[in-house]
Design an enzyme around this catalytic site. Structure first.
Site, PDB file in Angstrom:
ATOM      1  N   GLY A  68       0.823  -1.212   0.000  1.00 36.98           N
ATOM      2  CA  GLY A  68       0.000   0.000   0.000  1.00 36.98           C
ATOM      3  C   GLY A  68       0.850   1.252   0.000  1.00 36.98           C
ATOM      4  N   THR A  69       2.058   1.141  -0.515  1.00 35.87           N
ATOM      5  CA  THR A  69       3.038   2.231  -0.438  1.00 35.87           C
ATOM      6  C   THR A  69       2.563   3.491  -1.163  1.00 35.87           C
ATOM      7  OG1 THR A  69       4.639   0.424  -0.698  1.00 35.87           O
ATOM      8  CG2 THR A  69       5.512   2.666  -0.574  1.00 35.87           C
TER       9      THR A  69
ATOM     10  N   TRP B 274      -0.320   4.441  -2.227  1.00 37.88           N
ATOM     11  CA  TRP B 274      -1.561   4.939  -1.611  1.00 37.88           C
ATOM     12  C   TRP B 274      -1.220   5.742  -0.348  1.00 37.88           C
ATOM     13  CZ3 TRP B 274      -5.505   1.912   1.671  1.00 37.88           C
ATOM     14  CH2 TRP B 274      -6.804   2.332   1.407  1.00 37.88           C
TER      15      TRP B 274
ATOM     16  N   HIS C  91      11.835   1.108   0.382  1.00 37.01           N
ATOM     17  CA  HIS C  91      11.544  -0.264   0.794  1.00 37.01           C
ATOM     18  C   HIS C  91      12.718  -0.834   1.583  1.00 37.01           C
ATOM     19  CE1 HIS C  91       7.960  -0.215  -1.566  1.00 37.01           C
ATOM     20  NE2 HIS C  91       8.540  -0.328  -2.731  1.00 37.01           N
TER      21      HIS C  91
ATOM     22  N   SER D 190       0.834  -9.486  -5.192  1.00 35.43           N
ATOM     23  CA  SER D 190       0.952  -8.159  -5.788  1.00 35.43           C
ATOM     24  C   SER D 190       2.372  -7.922  -6.318  1.00 35.43           C
ATOM     25  CB  SER D 190       0.589  -7.096  -4.749  1.00 35.43           C
ATOM     26  OG  SER D 190       0.552  -5.832  -5.345  1.00 35.43           O
TER      27      SER D 190
ATOM     28  N   TYR E 263      -2.006  -2.326   6.468  1.00 33.72           N
ATOM     29  CA  TYR E 263      -2.742  -2.053   5.228  1.00 33.72           C
ATOM     30  C   TYR E 263      -4.202  -2.518   5.354  1.00 33.72           C
ATOM     31  CZ  TYR E 263      -4.039  -2.286   0.296  1.00 33.72           C
ATOM     32  OH  TYR E 263      -4.669  -2.133  -0.907  1.00 33.72           O
TER      33      TYR E 263
ATOM     34  N   LYS F 253     -10.707   3.302  -7.548  1.00 30.72           N
ATOM     35  CA  LYS F 253     -11.072   3.556  -8.956  1.00 30.72           C
ATOM     36  C   LYS F 253     -10.466   4.883  -9.432  1.00 30.72           C
ATOM     37  CE  LYS F 253     -15.452   1.005  -9.119  1.00 30.72           C
ATOM     38  NZ  LYS F 253     -15.884   0.875  -7.717  1.00 30.72           N
TER      39      LYS F 253
ATOM     40  N   ARG G 237      -3.132  -2.022  -8.800  1.00 31.76           N
ATOM     41  CA  ARG G 237      -3.949  -3.195  -9.097  1.00 31.76           C
ATOM     42  C   ARG G 237      -5.326  -3.101  -8.448  1.00 31.76           C
ATOM     43  NH1 ARG G 237      -2.528  -7.683  -7.089  1.00 31.76           N
ATOM     44  NH2 ARG G 237      -3.451  -9.076  -8.622  1.00 31.76           N
TER      45      ARG G 237
ATOM     46  N   GLY H 116      -6.117  -3.272  -5.034  1.00 28.46           N
ATOM     47  CA  GLY H 116      -6.190  -2.520  -3.781  1.00 28.46           C
ATOM     48  C   GLY H 116      -7.122  -3.118  -2.763  1.00 28.46           C
TER      49      GLY H 116
END
Length: 340
Positions: free
Chosen positions: A71-72, A74, A154, A184, A239, A277, A305, A307
């Site tokens: 979820g980086t 985001w 990371h 993912s 996440y 979306k 992708r 999420g």
């Protein structure tokens, strides 16, 4: 190692290296393992390790630290917008990669890949500039950046500047359950040319479980994050919880960054902006520019992708899932970390 860099760096076994280079075509020289945890990185790290480790940290830096695909992107966008008074106009205009540089991405841009990209984009000055940008070491980029800086990495805590948590900057660490992370990351490894993974998912899981892919080992990474959760400079997030209750997460992050409280309208507008979306269709965050320079392989899943939680079920066979659960169980015995 020298006092500049305290950890030993080993080349991996040559036979294994040949196999990895066959499956991960983005790297052309080979891989190393670093320190007692055997952090797994491209060989280029060997020459630059001290520069990453000794970056001058500033008190007003904000870091987002995650294991890949947790979820980086985001989280970065949420953090940047909260810290910048919900300036959506700038967020849409300037790509996230410029506002929030990826500290060690250059390690993955092998010189041969860089040459291929330069050749591919010959005659287009804008695109050539972007190729130069992505291959420039993050510590150089950050040293020239004006404060306040926003930094994505990371790298685990043990490879980051040792005074990171002492100077007053803010670190948001996000953890995600390993089965969703692996699925993912598998798709990202196929999508992005700098990884260029050619194999199937079961083989990928084999590498994942045995800590033979970039930024591994997963468990050392998340338990290091977890062990820092009580540090006032660190906000540790799951996440799964972010996904389940985004408004609560936004308020938590705003409080941590000392930018809160946000009113209901502000929270609602940010929730809408971060809706998967809308996020997927946002060129500032979905690696649109990188697709244009040929960094993304065609015919693979998108950078942003689904999420959602539980998408691991799309790739794991029942047998592989059982094996993964046993591996998870074994590793949780050594920590009080539990995924929601």
């Amino acid at each position: 190692m020298s006092s500049e860099y305290p950890l030993e760096i080993f080349d991996i076994d040559e036979e294994l290296n040949v196999r990895l280079l066959h499956d991960f075509t983005g790297e052309r020289t080979g891989f190393v393992q670093v320190g007692p945890d055997k952090w797994f990185l491209p060989r280029k790290y060997k020459d630059q390790a001290a520069n990453f480790y000794n970056l001058q940290v500033r008190p007003d830096d904000t870091w987002v630290v995650t294991y890949p695909r947790s979820g980086t992107t985001w989280t970065q966008e949420m953090v940047w917008l909260i810290a910048n008074n919900l300036d959506y106009e700038t967020a849409r205009r300037i790509p996230q990669t410029e506002r929030f540089p990826f500290f060690e991405f250059s390690l993955f841009v092998h010189d041969e890949i860089k040459s291929e990209l330069l050749k591919l984009n010959a005659g287009n000055p804008e695109k050539l500039k972007l190729v130069e940008q992505i291959s420039r070491p993050g510590y150089e980029v950050l040293n020239e950046m004006k404060s306040p800086r926003f930094i994505k990495t990371h790298l685990p805590f043990s490879l980051l500047p040792p005074n990171l948590l002492d100077v007053g900057c803010k670190v948001v660490y996000v953890a995600r359950n390993p089965k969703d992370v692996a699925v993912s990351f598998y798709h990202l490894n196929r999508l992005i040319r700098t990884q260029g993974y050619l194999g199937d998912f079961p083989r990928y899981w084999d590498y994942f479980e045995n800590n033979l892919h970039p930024w591994a080992p997963y468990w050392s990474h998340v338990t290091e994050g977890w062990d820092h959760r009580h540090n006032p400079s660190v906000l540790f997030l799951f996440y799964e919880e972010m996904n389940k209750n985004l408004p609560a997460t936004i308020n938590k992050v705003a409080k941590f960054l000392e930018r809160g409280p946000l009113n209901d309208e502000q929270v609602s507008s940010l929730v809408n902006y971060l809706n998967i979306k809308n996020f997927r269709n946002n060129p500032a965050v979905n690696f649109d520019l990188h697709r244009q320079i040929g960094l993304l392989n065609e015919g693979e899943e998108e950078f942003i992708r689904k999420g959602k939680n539980g998408s691991w079920k799309d790739e794991f066979t029942p047998e592989l899932s059982r094996r993964a659960d046993q591996w998870i169980q074994r590793n949780l015995e050594h920590t009080d970390l539990r995924f929601p």
